[in-house]
Design an enzyme around this catalytic site. Structure first.
Site: not given
Lengths: 181, 128
Positions: A33-35
């Site tokens: 999720d990052h990224f």
């Protein structure tokens, strides 16, 4: 979830210095999720770019330096991160790299402690290291400060949990823990 | 040799600006550390450590800000500092002008005592 952001303690010198490492891996869900990649169909869609979030690098340094400050009093004081004095970064960590935390006590007394620290990035492909950042922190001995700070805290030791004591043992810096917190 | 007032002001200004994340020109003699410069409790420990380092002095716990007086029921009643509490504060804080606070005595306003000039007077006394 296990909120522990260091994998091994390499050095621990009482009230002076603690060195720990953390290996960054794609198995950590947060990296996805990052990224993340842009959805398909977006013009000039970006590919996923997994990098370890620098706020968690600060947490890793806080855990390294927190162990250092706690160890100074044989973990009889509950130690809380109270202030990030300064944090600066010149690089990011990617999967397959190792983050090395080198924390030093600048000042320690009954109220708390201040620490300085350097973060280094080690590339597992080459074994070479490069500076990643510098972090200065303040810690409070909360059982002495809670009256002044108006804190209502639980009685148990929620700071140095069994996870941290196990880590110390597994790193060769403490005897085998006898009970689980 | 004692350090001049100007030098103390300049170095205290630098320490406070760095600790509290404010511009040096905000650190005026009358500026209140908490109300004007945004200090929190932990910042006092930070300021204490840095003053020790900057001026090579030793500051005892609660010497700069004797917060413990305000949590002692012997010195506080119904949110106001008692006569005994005021006497204790005057003994422990010779560097501060407590006249204004003495007229109010509300513990919630205690932090207003700590202006930049109070910190400078504290350092002056420690380095004299």
């Amino acid at each position: 979830m296990r909120w522990i952001w260091i994998d091994r303690i390499l050095e621990l010198e009482r009230a002076t210095r603690c060195v720990a490492v953390k290996n960054v891996t794609l198995a950590e869900e947060l990296l996805h999720d990052h990224f993340p990649a842009d959805p398909e169909g977006v013009a000039d869609a970006r590919r996923a770019e997994p990098v370890f979030p620098n706020p968690l690098v600060i947490e890793g340094m806080a855990q390294t330096a927190g162990i250092l400050v706690g160890h100074a009093n044989d973990f009889q004081e509950r130690v809380l991160l109270a202030k990030i004095r300064r944090a600066s970064f010149v690089a990011v960590a990617r999967p397959g790299q190792t983050i090395r935390y080198d924390a030093q006590v600048e000042r320690i007394d009954q109220s708390g402690a201040s620490t300085t620290g350097q973060v280094t990035l080690i590339d597992s492909a080459t074994g070479q290291s490069q500076p990643m950042g510098e972090i200065e922190l303040m810690f409070s001995h909360i059982d002495r400060a809670k009256g002044d700070l108006g804190l209502d805290l639980p009685d148990h030791n929620f700071v140095f949990t069994s996870q941290f004591m196990d880590l110390l043992y597994q790193s060769g810096h403490a005897p085998r823990p006898t009970s689980q917190a | 040799m004692a350090i001049s007032q100007d030098e103390i002001h300049s170095r205290v200004q630098n320490v406070l600006a760095d600790c509290l994340g404010v511009d040096e020109d905000e650190v005026t003699p009358d500026a209140k550390l908490f109300a004007d410069l945004g200090a929190e409790s932990i910042d006092i420990l930070d300021v204490t450590f840095r003053l020790e380092k900057e001026f090579d002095i030793k500051i005892q716990e609660s010497e700069l800000v004797p917060q413990s007086v305000l949590s002692d029921p012997a010195f506080v009643s119904d949110g106001k500092v008692t006569d005994a509490g005021m006497a204790e504060l005057k003994t422990r804080m010779p560097h501060a002008d407590l006249t204004e606070f003495d007229g109010d005595r509300n513990v919630d306003n205690f932090t207003d005592i700590f202006t930049v000039s109070v910190i400078e007077k504290f350092v002056e006394a420690k380095t004299a």
